[in-house]
Write a protein that holds these residues in place. Sequence first.
Motif, PDB file in Angstrom:
ATOM      1  N   GLY A   1       0.807  -1.222   0.000  1.00 27.38           N
ATOM      2  CA  GLY A   1       0.000   0.000   0.000  1.00 27.38           C
ATOM      3  C   GLY A   1       0.834   1.263   0.000  1.00 27.38           C
ATOM      4  O   GLY A   1       0.456   2.262   0.595  1.00 27.38           O
ATOM      5  N   THR A   2       1.991   1.185  -0.674  1.00 22.61           N
ATOM      6  CA  THR A   2       2.818   2.385  -0.846  1.00 22.61           C
ATOM      7  C   THR A   2       3.209   2.476  -2.318  1.00 22.61           C
ATOM      8  O   THR A   2       2.980   1.547  -3.089  1.00 22.61           O
ATOM      9  CB  THR A   2       4.117   2.339  -0.018  1.00 22.61           C
ATOM     10  N   MET A   3       3.848   3.587  -2.676  1.00 22.33           N
ATOM     11  CA  MET A   3       4.255   3.752  -4.070  1.00 22.33           C
ATOM     12  C   MET A   3       5.547   3.025  -4.412  1.00 22.33           C
ATOM     13  O   MET A   3       6.032   3.144  -5.544  1.00 22.33           O
ATOM     14  CB  MET A   3       4.372   5.236  -4.410  1.00 22.33           C
ATOM     15  N   ALA A   4       6.106   2.282  -3.488  1.00 22.95           N
ATOM     16  CA  ALA A   4       7.235   1.427  -3.850  1.00 22.95           C
ATOM     17  C   ALA A   4       6.771   0.502  -4.970  1.00 22.95           C
ATOM     18  O   ALA A   4       5.677  -0.063  -4.893  1.00 22.95           O
ATOM     19  CB  ALA A   4       7.681   0.606  -2.645  1.00 22.95           C
ATOM     20  N   ALA A   5       7.575   0.349  -6.011  1.00 26.27           N
ATOM     21  CA  ALA A   5       7.163  -0.497  -7.133  1.00 26.27           C
ATOM     22  C   ALA A   5       6.888  -1.904  -6.622  1.00 26.27           C
ATOM     23  O   ALA A   5       7.702  -2.477  -5.905  1.00 26.27           O
ATOM     24  CB  ALA A   5       8.254  -0.532  -8.204  1.00 26.27           C
TER      25      ALA A   5
ATOM     26  N   PHE B   1      -4.846  -6.566  -5.812  1.00 28.44           N
ATOM     27  CA  PHE B   1      -5.157  -5.299  -5.156  1.00 28.44           C
ATOM     28  C   PHE B   1      -5.689  -5.462  -3.736  1.00 28.44           C
ATOM     29  O   PHE B   1      -5.933  -4.496  -3.041  1.00 28.44           O
ATOM     30  CB  PHE B   1      -6.153  -4.527  -6.029  1.00 28.44           C
TER      31      PHE B   1
ATOM     32  N   GLU C   1      -5.592  -2.855  -0.144  1.00 30.36           N
ATOM     33  CA  GLU C   1      -6.897  -2.445   0.383  1.00 30.36           C
ATOM     34  C   GLU C   1      -6.997  -2.742   1.881  1.00 30.36           C
ATOM     35  O   GLU C   1      -7.552  -1.965   2.652  1.00 30.36           O
ATOM     36  CB  GLU C   1      -8.012  -3.154  -0.391  1.00 30.36           C
TER      37      GLU C   1
ATOM     38  N   PHE D   1      -5.185  -0.084   3.587  1.00 32.10           N
ATOM     39  CA  PHE D   1      -5.943   1.172   3.559  1.00 32.10           C
ATOM     40  C   PHE D   1      -7.095   1.137   4.567  1.00 32.10           C
ATOM     41  O   PHE D   1      -7.570   2.169   5.017  1.00 32.10           O
ATOM     42  CB  PHE D   1      -6.519   1.443   2.158  1.00 32.10           C
TER      43      PHE D   1
ATOM     44  N   GLY E   1     -11.137  -0.151   1.981  1.00 31.66           N
ATOM     45  CA  GLY E   1     -10.280   0.681   2.825  1.00 31.66           C
ATOM     46  C   GLY E   1     -10.184   2.096   2.309  1.00 31.66           C
ATOM     47  O   GLY E   1      -9.800   2.318   1.169  1.00 31.66           O
TER      48      GLY E   1
ATOM     49  N   THR F   1      -7.049   7.605   5.505  1.00 31.10           N
ATOM     50  CA  THR F   1      -5.863   8.311   4.992  1.00 31.10           C
ATOM     51  C   THR F   1      -4.736   8.377   6.012  1.00 31.10           C
ATOM     52  O   THR F   1      -3.635   8.799   5.690  1.00 31.10           O
ATOM     53  CB  THR F   1      -6.217   9.753   4.592  1.00 31.10           C
TER      54      THR F   1
ATOM     55  N   ILE G   1       4.538   6.941   6.103  1.00 34.14           N
ATOM     56  CA  ILE G   1       5.925   6.704   5.724  1.00 34.14           C
ATOM     57  C   ILE G   1       6.798   7.539   6.658  1.00 34.14           C
ATOM     58  O   ILE G   1       6.533   8.722   6.874  1.00 34.14           O
ATOM     59  CB  ILE G   1       6.126   7.155   4.258  1.00 34.14           C
TER      60      ILE G   1
ATOM     61  N   CYS H   1      -0.180  -5.849 -11.115  1.00 38.58           N
ATOM     62  CA  CYS H   1      -0.737  -5.866  -9.770  1.00 38.58           C
ATOM     63  C   CYS H   1      -0.600  -4.457  -9.189  1.00 38.58           C
ATOM     64  O   CYS H   1      -0.010  -3.581  -9.806  1.00 38.58           O
ATOM     65  CB  CYS H   1       0.040  -6.848  -8.886  1.00 38.58           C
ATOM     66  N   PHE H   2      -1.090  -4.280  -7.992  1.00 33.43           N
ATOM     67  CA  PHE H   2      -1.079  -2.972  -7.351  1.00 33.43           C
ATOM     68  C   PHE H   2       0.341  -2.387  -7.290  1.00 33.43           C
ATOM     69  O   PHE H   2       1.263  -3.012  -6.764  1.00 33.43           O
ATOM     70  CB  PHE H   2      -1.637  -3.080  -5.925  1.00 33.43           C
ATOM     71  N   GLY H   3       0.474  -1.193  -7.833  1.00 32.58           N
ATOM     72  CA  GLY H   3       1.731  -0.459  -7.715  1.00 32.58           C
ATOM     73  C   GLY H   3       2.890  -1.027  -8.494  1.00 32.58           C
ATOM     74  O   GLY H   3       4.025  -0.593  -8.308  1.00 32.58           O
ATOM     75  N   CYS H   4       2.620  -1.988  -9.371  1.00 29.56           N
ATOM     76  CA  CYS H   4       3.733  -2.672 -10.040  1.00 29.56           C
ATOM     77  C   CYS H   4       4.107  -1.990 -11.346  1.00 29.56           C
ATOM     78  O   CYS H   4       3.274  -1.841 -12.238  1.00 29.56           O
ATOM     79  CB  CYS H   4       3.403  -4.134 -10.300  1.00 29.56           C
TER      80      CYS H   4
ATOM     81  N   CYS I   1      -1.760  -0.371 -12.945  1.00 30.53           N
ATOM     82  CA  CYS I   1      -0.935  -0.526 -11.732  1.00 30.53           C
ATOM     83  C   CYS I   1      -1.348   0.417 -10.605  1.00 30.53           C
ATOM     84  O   CYS I   1      -0.973   0.223  -9.455  1.00 30.53           O
ATOM     85  CB  CYS I   1       0.544  -0.336 -12.059  1.00 30.53           C
TER      86      CYS I   1
ATOM     87  N   GLN J   1      -0.332   3.379  -9.895  1.00 32.08           N
ATOM     88  CA  GLN J   1       0.653   4.338  -9.386  1.00 32.08           C
ATOM     89  C   GLN J   1       0.086   5.761  -9.495  1.00 32.08           C
ATOM     90  O   GLN J   1       0.308   6.588  -8.612  1.00 32.08           O
ATOM     91  CB  GLN J   1       1.966   4.243 -10.183  1.00 32.08           C
TER      92      GLN J   1
ATOM     93  N   MET K   1      -2.243   6.480  -6.552  1.00 31.19           N
ATOM     94  CA  MET K   1      -1.494   6.733  -5.312  1.00 31.19           C
ATOM     95  C   MET K   1      -0.838   8.105  -5.343  1.00 31.19           C
ATOM     96  O   MET K   1      -0.832   8.824  -4.345  1.00 31.19           O
ATOM     97  CB  MET K   1      -0.434   5.646  -5.114  1.00 31.19           C
TER      98      MET K   1
ATOM     99  N   SER L   1      -1.419  10.703   1.563  1.00 30.63           N
ATOM    100  CA  SER L   1      -1.772   9.315   1.848  1.00 30.63           C
ATOM    101  C   SER L   1      -1.775   8.561   0.528  1.00 30.63           C
ATOM    102  O   SER L   1      -2.011   9.148  -0.523  1.00 30.63           O
ATOM    103  CB  SER L   1      -3.164   9.267   2.479  1.00 30.63           C
ATOM    104  N   PHE L   2      -1.476   7.270   0.578  1.00 28.42           N
ATOM    105  CA  PHE L   2      -1.514   6.461  -0.646  1.00 28.42           C
ATOM    106  C   PHE L   2      -2.893   5.828  -0.884  1.00 28.42           C
ATOM    107  O   PHE L   2      -3.078   5.076  -1.837  1.00 28.42           O
ATOM    108  CB  PHE L   2      -0.466   5.345  -0.580  1.00 28.42           C
TER     109      PHE L   2
END
Lengths: 616, 160
Positions: free
Chosen positions: A67-71, A96, A100, A103, A204, A207, A212, A296-299, B15, B17, B20, B29-30
């Motif tokens: 749930g972060t912007m890390a790839a 995803f 969630e 979140f 979810g 906020t 981080i 997938c999420f953030g990938c 994705c 991104q 987020m 917040s993400f």
Amino acid sequence: MAWTKQVLRVNLTAGTCVAEPLNMDWAKDYLGQRGLATKYLVNEIDPKVDPLADGNKLIFVTGPLTGTMAATGGRYSVVTKGPLTNAIACSNSGGFFGAELKFAGWDMVIFEGTSPKPVYLLINDGTAELVDAAHLWGKTVWETEEVIKKQHQDPQIRVASIGRAGENKVLFAGIVNDLHRAAGRSGVGAVMGSKNLKAVAVRGTLTSAYQIANPEAFFTAVDAGKKVLAGNGVTGVGLPTYGTQVLMNVINELGALPTHNHKDTQFASANAIGGEAMHEKRETDGKANLVTNGACFGCTIACGRISRMDPGHFSVKDKPQYHGASGGLEYEAAWALGAANGVKDLEALTYANFLCNEDGYDPISFGATVGAAMELYELGILTEAEVGLKLTWGSAEALVKLAEWTAVGEGFGKVIALGSKRLCAKYGRPELSMSVKGQEFPAYDGRALQGMGLAYATSNRGACHLRGYMVSPEVLGIPVKMEPQATEGKPAMLKAFQDLTAVVDSSGLCLFTTFAWGLQDIQPQIQAACEGDWSDDRLLLIGERIWNMEREFNLAAGITSKDDTLPPRLLNEPANSGPQKGAVTRLDIMMPEYYQVRGWSADGVPTNATRTRLGL
Amino acid sequence: MQKSLHLDPNKCTGCLQCEMACAWENHRSFTIAKSRIKVFTFHEPGRFVPYTCTQCDEAWCMMACPTDAIRLDPVTGAKVVLEPSCVGCKVCTIACPFGTINYVSDTGKVQKCDLCVGASGPACEKACPTGAITYVDADWTGLDKMRQWAGKTDTNPATV
């Protein structure tokens, strides 16, 4: 803090959902996800418990980077004692759902006990309730997700559920989220089914559930990491273009593609079932099997395959529900459903893969078990009368029928549902099960790649490519090139891979990043997200601690060094073709050295010095 | 030169991104539930489509707002919600034909894409790993498509 510091404890017997604070001392020692949930599990269950009995627990868990912007920061794991292996089970999934859950404010959901009737858990941010699932029992994963979203009038709910395979306790049943991402291995879905838990549905919207620690450093590290992924040949080009299927022809040419239940190490029709074939236009309808790649999420890699079948194919001719696009073949599935059985019909494999997703079972164990059954059939031990089918090598018709039968327990599907170890034992030929600790091999021959052979034999969750991916050094030359047949240096390299993998699996990141990323890319992201000091040394120590904790659980469960082995075929029957012809797995050379580099006794037990060093 | 967000679904992998990045820009917040850009997955055809406000010139939301809380940013052309003036009446959410302005129950105000007014360009565009979201000359959002089609023409008899 990158953790929400909240654990949801669901007692299915009593029907209660209670929030409790996350044990932050453990988070500091085990990071999150795989490590942290395993710590909870080993602390709370009897290692000798029957995995499908009331006393087992089932944990859904995220990592600090989920749930972060890390790839790739969208992973979650399911941790339990696995019914296929009677060992620690930890199955990792993307999609995803994991993000969630985070979140909604939860690091982890622990399920204990057994519900008296089918239920699903509904989480709406801080509130959680068990909802009657009588109307969902007997439904597939695909139907379940649709019904839950409609019922609550919320298309943004994310759902992880079991299909009929989990309900029927198929020993390799998985848990599927977002229609085609799965916590697939070791039978975690059967545990969920045994608890009468049909699904976990999450929305979810919070906020401020977690923060981080150092946003500026985080974005610097995350952006740098994304650049490395984009610039790497595997993660930047190979995976998005061909998915993990990029490996099919490579591994086959190397003579490391187990075929016909590991009788062969090359598949003459590999080309017909690989990544390139998915791009080719079919003669029948002029369209390619592959529609697009999906993330997938953030990938930022996006290796996922989205496939569409030939609507005229025999398997789906009168079944329009399979004519739309859905999750397509990844390498392991294509191998297990295809090469392991000699089936070269890409459309049949795609259909079987759809069924694995739709009804929630592991294509690797399923396909490999079909392969074992086909060998028994070839030997005349299984007959057409017994199976209800001609179970000949390469029969797409047989594969398709067994895929349709297995989840619902129809006919011989009931026997396939046991997995290859129990199936082969049932027919008096236990040595024909291509498995370790009850779990089937994935798509790399342990003879052809010595390090992978050792990785399989020592994996804590049974045969697995995701616990120490020695394919990286032995095939791809990452981080250094090691000759496939060399044994020297392999135990130490494997230990390093196993420990690093345990860290990645505990972080919320996807293991596939490690085609491009080393610890030097991952550490700054964890350091910036999590408060405190997360040096390379500390992270690797955490990885080693997790590995040894899992090992000690297995030892207490009654699994010993005798189980750190491979089927006799890999130890005695040489690879019969290709560049690795003549090879057998030299566990005799590597295993003692492996125990030594691990700091274990000759019986494979962590020594007191090792335990003390790791704080166990 | 005014710029526009240009969304190309064919390049999108779903994705999130962008979602987020948007949530971070506006809510620190993400949590993608707070994003002003949404990526829709169309499962059957296998498509991912990012979607957000296109900043209409004669913006329905702006014209419908009874408190004049939606203003034109003359530099970017974005229609920007002035939170202090917004009373959360939601009339704009009814007026918008595209659904791209939405109420936020946490704040009691509406939110919409403002092209990250005040920042150096939209956060979603910067976060997109595939170029599915770009920030280009508002007068030439069709340029890429024109180029693609132009590449398919061949009038030289020698090469036909």
